[in-house]
Design a protein around this motif. Sequence first.
Motif, short mmCIF file in Angstrom:
data_model
loop_
_atom_site.label_atom_id
_atom_site.label_comp_id
_atom_site.label_asym_id
_atom_site.label_seq_id
_atom_site.Cartn_x
_atom_site.Cartn_y
_atom_site.Cartn_z
N VAL A 1 23.69 -10.56 -8.36
CA VAL A 1 24.29 -11.87 -7.64
C VAL A 1 24.01 -11.30 -6.66
O VAL A 1 23.44 -9.99 -5.89
CB VAL A 1 25.49 -11.67 -7.77
N ASN A 2 23.66 -11.61 -5.85
CA ASN A 2 23.12 -11.65 -4.35
C ASN A 2 21.79 -10.93 -4.45
O ASN A 2 21.09 -11.51 -3.99
CB ASN A 2 23.85 -11.41 -3.26
N HIS A 3 22.17 -9.94 -3.43
CA HIS A 3 20.44 -8.70 -3.22
C HIS A 3 20.67 -8.61 -4.41
O HIS A 3 19.63 -7.28 -4.76
CB HIS A 3 21.45 -7.60 -2.10
N ASP B 1 28.09 -16.79 -3.15
CA ASP B 1 27.03 -16.20 -3.79
C ASP B 1 26.41 -17.28 -4.56
O ASP B 1 26.42 -17.54 -4.38
CB ASP B 1 28.35 -15.53 -4.23
N THR C 1 18.77 -19.29 -11.77
CA THR C 1 19.70 -19.00 -10.37
C THR C 1 21.43 -20.03 -9.87
O THR C 1 20.49 -20.83 -9.78
CB THR C 1 19.31 -18.35 -8.51
N ALA D 1 26.67 -23.04 -0.45
CA ALA D 1 26.30 -22.23 -0.07
C ALA D 1 25.57 -22.44 1.76
O ALA D 1 25.00 -23.49 1.70
CB ALA D 1 25.46 -21.23 -0.41
N VAL E 1 20.11 -20.16 2.48
CA VAL E 1 19.98 -19.56 0.99
C VAL E 1 19.86 -19.97 -0.09
O VAL E 1 19.79 -20.35 -0.65
CB VAL E 1 21.57 -18.56 0.79
N GLN F 1 18.64 -4.83 1.26
CA GLN F 1 19.93 -5.68 1.21
C GLN F 1 19.65 -7.38 1.15
O GLN F 1 21.05 -8.21 1.23
CB GLN F 1 21.12 -4.81 2.05
N SER F 2 18.86 -7.95 1.36
CA SER F 2 18.30 -9.24 1.62
C SER F 2 18.64 -9.95 0.38
O SER F 2 18.53 -9.61 -1.08
CB SER F 2 17.04 -9.26 2.38
N LEU F 3 18.99 -10.96 0.03
CA LEU F 3 18.88 -12.30 -0.87
C LEU F 3 17.57 -12.34 -1.41
O LEU F 3 16.67 -12.10 -1.21
CB LEU F 3 19.72 -13.13 -0.75
#
Length: 273
Positions: A85-87, A104, A124, A130, A134, A240-242
């Motif tokens: 999920v995400n990052h 998300d 994904t 979003a 994103v 912490q980037s996506l």
Amino acid sequence: MPRKKRRRNEAVRLAPHEVDGMRTVGRFAAGLLKKVAKIIEPGITTEDIDQLVHEETEKRGAISAPLGYPQGSAHPFPKHCCTSVNHVVCHGIPSPRHVLRDGDIINVDVTPIIDGFHGDTSRTFIVGDADPEVRRLVDDTYESMRLGIAQVRPGAYVGDIGHAIQVFAEGRGHSVVRQFAGHGIGTIFHGPPTISHVGKRGTGERLEPGMTFTVEPMINMGDWRCQILSDHWTVVTIDQSLSAQFEHTVTVTDDGVEILTLAEGDTFDLSTE
Ligand code: MF3
Ligand code: CO
Ligand code: CO
């Protein structure tokens, strides 16, 4: 007769009847992701996804390759699929405590085994709605995988795949993860060749009919560097980037490529622009 040994570092090369086995499991793997797609919404947990994959795999009499992988490890993977999920870049562990929220992104990666053959594919998904940037990352990640796969044919180089992915993804302002790569696959889960998602045209091993491997670029909005959490599996971006990812299992045919992890009726665009 002496047992046929696959030399260390020799690419997974499958005979036609083995490719048939890969088609069967590949189609089933794609169908699993279709079923997953139907339950993705805000409020479900990543454990709900794992349960669905578990049940459907069992119903088919198949096995989940991730569960207990790798054999003999001190920290075997504990679930049937990866939910990132995400990052989280890859290898996220499904959990009943992880509730999906609107906006998300989540990669679901499945690898069923049928008759010894592995079908490895991931997608994904966007949970609810979003932000445009994103959605752009997710769409660009699919496109980078597509362009990488479109390079595959006899005589092409492994480096052509990574080159196509890298040029596109970086051209769109994203970065390409280096620590994880595509891999040969068949009766083994992870074998040679390594399919880097960055590279130079005309470098590396040459592709031959029967070679069977995954293409699975992980594309980050920020820095390409990652680290592994203390659970020994979860890979996250250092900033912490996506991060998004798509994966197909493919085989080199006499005149091009066949995508083994497509569902019945799905199509795949092999154009190079
Ligand atoms: N399916 C992943 C891949 O694309 C590997 C997952 S290994 C696991 O190669 F143990 F985390 F499941
Ligand atoms: Co996978
Ligand atoms: Co894979």
